[in-house]
Design a protein around this motif. Sequence first.
Motif, PDB file in Angstrom:
ATOM      1  N   UNK A  85       0.796  -1.227   0.000  1.00 19.40           N
ATOM      2  CA  UNK A  85       0.000   0.000   0.000  1.00 19.40           C
ATOM      3  C   UNK A  85       0.832   1.282   0.000  1.00 19.40           C
ATOM      4  N   UNK A  86       2.031   1.238   0.578  1.00 21.61           N
ATOM      5  CA  UNK A  86       2.804   2.478   0.750  1.00 21.61           C
ATOM      6  C   UNK A  86       4.184   2.409   0.095  1.00 21.61           C
ATOM      7  N   UNK A  87       4.987   1.417   0.481  1.00 24.82           N
ATOM      8  CA  UNK A  87       6.389   1.406   0.066  1.00 24.82           C
ATOM      9  C   UNK A  87       6.578   1.179  -1.431  1.00 24.82           C
ATOM     10  N   UNK A  88       5.913   0.172  -1.985  1.00 24.92           N
ATOM     11  CA  UNK A  88       6.065  -0.099  -3.421  1.00 24.92           C
ATOM     12  C   UNK A  88       5.573   1.067  -4.287  1.00 24.92           C
ATOM     13  N   UNK A  89       4.408   1.670  -3.984  1.00 19.14           N
ATOM     14  CA  UNK A  89       3.994   2.863  -4.745  1.00 19.14           C
ATOM     15  C   UNK A  89       5.005   3.999  -4.623  1.00 19.14           C
ATOM     16  N   UNK A  90       5.616   4.140  -3.448  1.00 20.11           N
ATOM     17  CA  UNK A  90       6.637   5.181  -3.252  1.00 20.11           C
ATOM     18  C   UNK A  90       7.809   4.965  -4.206  1.00 20.11           C
ATOM     19  N   UNK A  91       8.288   3.728  -4.308  1.00 20.71           N
ATOM     20  CA  UNK A  91       9.425   3.459  -5.194  1.00 20.71           C
ATOM     21  C   UNK A  91       9.050   3.608  -6.661  1.00 20.71           C
ATOM     22  N   UNK A  92       7.812   3.330  -6.992  1.00 20.27           N
ATOM     23  CA  UNK A  92       7.374   3.558  -8.373  1.00 20.27           C
ATOM     24  C   UNK A  92       7.408   5.048  -8.699  1.00 20.27           C
ATOM     25  N   UNK A  93       7.036   5.878  -7.730  1.00 22.91           N
ATOM     26  CA  UNK A  93       7.106   7.331  -7.925  1.00 22.91           C
ATOM     27  C   UNK A  93       8.556   7.798  -8.040  1.00 22.91           C
ATOM     28  N   UNK A  94       9.427   7.209  -7.237  1.00 17.67           N
ATOM     29  CA  UNK A  94      10.856   7.549  -7.313  1.00 17.67           C
ATOM     30  C   UNK A  94      11.396   7.217  -8.701  1.00 17.67           C
ATOM     31  N   UNK A  95      11.049   6.037  -9.198  1.00 21.90           N
ATOM     32  CA  UNK A  95      11.508   5.641 -10.529  1.00 21.90           C
ATOM     33  C   UNK A  95      10.985   6.594 -11.600  1.00 21.90           C
ATOM     34  N   UNK A  96       9.726   7.019 -11.450  1.00 23.30           N
ATOM     35  CA  UNK A  96       9.147   7.936 -12.429  1.00 23.30           C
ATOM     36  C   UNK A  96       9.883   9.267 -12.409  1.00 23.30           C
ATOM     37  N   UNK A  97      10.233   9.742 -11.220  1.00 28.43           N
ATOM     38  CA  UNK A  97      10.955  11.010 -11.089  1.00 28.43           C
ATOM     39  C   UNK A  97      12.340  10.915 -11.708  1.00 28.43           C
ATOM     40  N   UNK A  98      13.049   9.813 -11.391  1.00 27.15           N
ATOM     41  CA  UNK A  98      14.386   9.622 -11.947  1.00 27.15           C
ATOM     42  C   UNK A  98      14.345   9.535 -13.460  1.00 27.15           C
ATOM     43  N   UNK A  99      13.399   8.799 -13.994  1.00 26.97           N
ATOM     44  CA  UNK A  99      13.278   8.663 -15.441  1.00 26.97           C
ATOM     45  C   UNK A  99      12.891   9.980 -16.091  1.00 26.97           C
ATOM     46  N   UNK A 100      12.048  10.743 -15.410  1.00 21.69           N
ATOM     47  CA  UNK A 100      11.649  12.051 -15.944  1.00 21.69           C
ATOM     48  C   UNK A 100      12.816  13.003 -16.020  1.00 21.69           C
TER      49      UNK A 100
END
Length: 231
Positions: free
Chosen positions: A212-227
């Motif tokens: 619910x929290x940690x995996x969505x957080x890392x997906x957002x981190x990956x999106x930011x890094x890729x952006x």
Amino acid sequence: MKAKKCFIAHCVLATFALFINTLGLCILRLSCMGSEPFTGLCYSVQERFGVSVALCMGTVNVILLLADFIAYRESLGFGTLAGLFITGSFSDFWLWITRTVLKLDFSFSGMEHFAFRLVLLAAGVGIAVVSCSFYLAAQVGMAPYDSVGYLVQKLTHGKIPFKRTRVVQDCVCVLGTFLVAAPQGTQWQIIGIGTIVMALGLGPVLTVLQEKIALPFYRNVDAIVNGENEG
């Protein structure tokens, strides 16, 4: 390049999560209302035999590492090395800060300062569990002790889920803590409400927090890094 930067970000965040996790466990220890089962076992060994928390954790994890190397190599990675060589050092660091620098070597007993100890208990458990979920969700490898539940889940093809195995192994650590600490008379400073709560609830709660929290957080981190890479 994107994958490499995401991996580095995950490693940094996993290390920070371990650092915060050991802070939570130290706060829990100060409450004298129990410790996280595995850490509590290492505390009992330290007090009984004078062996550092880092050495105790490292020794147990190295033994479990052999099983991972044979049957669950996907659990191995940066997080494994961090769990082996960094977690114990972080624990020793926080013990040094609290006992030597801050002079906070509490030795509460019975109902003494119960309300204050409950605050320490809640803070310690909350910090430790949430940070552990972020460490595991980083998916850059995990400490051998943390991988046991996933290894059993894999070998049983999901019939025995992580959360059930985690409860069993934590309960084994609680029993070991009692046997080691009893001669010193410190077993009820290490084992307490917090120990029972974490032994019975850590596995199920970790599963929910990761999803619910940690995996969505890392997906957002990956999106930011890729952006940032694309920009």
